[in-house]
Motif scaffolding. Structure first.
Motif, PDB file in Angstrom:
ATOM      1  N   ILE A 103      -1.635 -13.204  -3.087  1.00  0.00           N
ATOM      2  CA  ILE A 103      -2.491 -12.886  -1.937  1.00  0.00           C
ATOM      3  C   ILE A 103      -3.796 -13.672  -2.031  1.00  0.00           C
ATOM      4  O   ILE A 103      -4.235 -14.289  -1.054  1.00  0.00           O
ATOM      5  N   PHE A 104      -4.415 -13.686  -3.217  1.00  0.00           N
ATOM      6  CA  PHE A 104      -5.657 -14.432  -3.384  1.00  0.00           C
ATOM      7  C   PHE A 104      -5.438 -15.924  -3.126  1.00  0.00           C
ATOM      8  O   PHE A 104      -6.295 -16.586  -2.537  1.00  0.00           O
ATOM      9  N   ALA A 142     -11.461 -14.999  -1.423  1.00  0.00           N
ATOM     10  CA  ALA A 142     -10.978 -14.016  -2.393  1.00  0.00           C
ATOM     11  C   ALA A 142     -12.138 -13.493  -3.249  1.00  0.00           C
ATOM     12  O   ALA A 142     -12.246 -12.290  -3.489  1.00  0.00           O
ATOM     13  N   ILE A 184      -0.876  -9.761  -6.323  1.00  0.00           N
ATOM     14  CA  ILE A 184      -2.268  -9.898  -5.902  1.00  0.00           C
ATOM     15  C   ILE A 184      -2.759 -11.338  -6.067  1.00  0.00           C
ATOM     16  O   ILE A 184      -3.478 -11.852  -5.205  1.00  0.00           O
ATOM     17  N   CYS A 185      -2.339 -12.008  -7.119  1.00  0.00           N
ATOM     18  CA  CYS A 185      -2.718 -13.421  -7.285  1.00  0.00           C
ATOM     19  C   CYS A 185      -2.155 -14.266  -6.144  1.00  0.00           C
ATOM     20  O   CYS A 185      -2.824 -15.185  -5.655  1.00  0.00           O
ATOM     21  N   GLN A 216       0.830  -1.201   0.000  1.00  0.00           N
ATOM     22  CA  GLN A 216       0.000   0.000   0.000  1.00  0.00           C
ATOM     23  C   GLN A 216       0.865   1.251   0.000  1.00  0.00           C
ATOM     24  O   GLN A 216       0.569   2.215  -0.697  1.00  0.00           O
ATOM     25  N   MET A 218       2.282  -6.416 -10.327  1.00  0.00           N
ATOM     26  CA  MET A 218       1.111  -6.232  -9.453  1.00  0.00           C
ATOM     27  C   MET A 218       0.189  -7.443  -9.554  1.00  0.00           C
ATOM     28  O   MET A 218      -0.309  -7.926  -8.537  1.00  0.00           O
ATOM     29  N   ARG A 219      -0.024  -7.944 -10.763  1.00  0.00           N
ATOM     30  CA  ARG A 219      -0.886  -9.123 -10.953  1.00  0.00           C
ATOM     31  C   ARG A 219      -0.339 -10.303 -10.166  1.00  0.00           C
ATOM     32  O   ARG A 219      -1.081 -10.982  -9.451  1.00  0.00           O
TER      33      ARG A 219
END
Length: 163
Positions: free
Chosen positions: A113-114, A122, A110-111, A23, A106-107
């Motif tokens: 994290i999911f 998710a 985030i993937c 963040q 970024m993808r």
């Protein structure tokens, strides 16, 4: 204190007081090169004024930013043939490659994290985030709260966009 107040304090603490490194990087990048490169990648050629508006910053700040990107070979500035006072900013191939690397990075983050959250949680998170964002687009601090019809229209608009 109702659940709304309790959850507001919890959300504020988790999002503003305990920002993750991701963040912090995203916020830092929101007024810098990564944001400008992504705007140009998504929207195509823009004027410096349009970029300043998107970034919610001054044209002077954008000018300095564009100079740095130009030195790196990531953008070009071209005068409009119909109005020499208008300048269009374009990504170069190097700029497009940077945008694609940023998006892929970024993808991947985030993937990951999911994957840690699991599919059900998710998906629920994404659905709730969409709903929360729609409400946020309607409800501004210091302004009257939206009517039931405005809320209904906002959500029916989302349903139409998704279809």
């Amino acid at each position: 204190m109702g659940f709304e107040e309790e959850l507001f304090h919890e959300l504020a603490t988790n999002t503003w007081d305990k920002r993750s490194r991701m963040q912090q990087e995203m916020v830092k990048g929101a007024k810098g090169e990564p944001f400008a490169v992504q705007e140009l990648y998504r929207k195509g050629p823009l004027t410096p004024s349009q970029l300043a508006s998107s970034m919610k910053t001054t044209t002077g700040r954008v000018s300095a930013l564009l100079s740095a990107l130009e030195k790196k070979g990531q953008i070009t500035r071209e005068s409009d043939p119909d109005d020499r006072r208008v300048v269009h900013v374009n990504l170069t191939e190097a700029g497009r490659e940077r945008a694609e690397r940023q998006r892929e990075s970024m993808r991947e983050a985030i993937c990951w994290i999911f994957s840690q959250m699991g599919e059900r949680r998710a998906r629920e998170f994404v659905e709730l985030t969409e709903e929360f964002t729609t409400y946020m687009s309607l409800c501004m601090p210091g302004k009257p709260r939206p009517t039931a019809d405005e809320v209904k229209a906002a959500f029916s608009g989302n349903a139409q966009e998704d279809a």
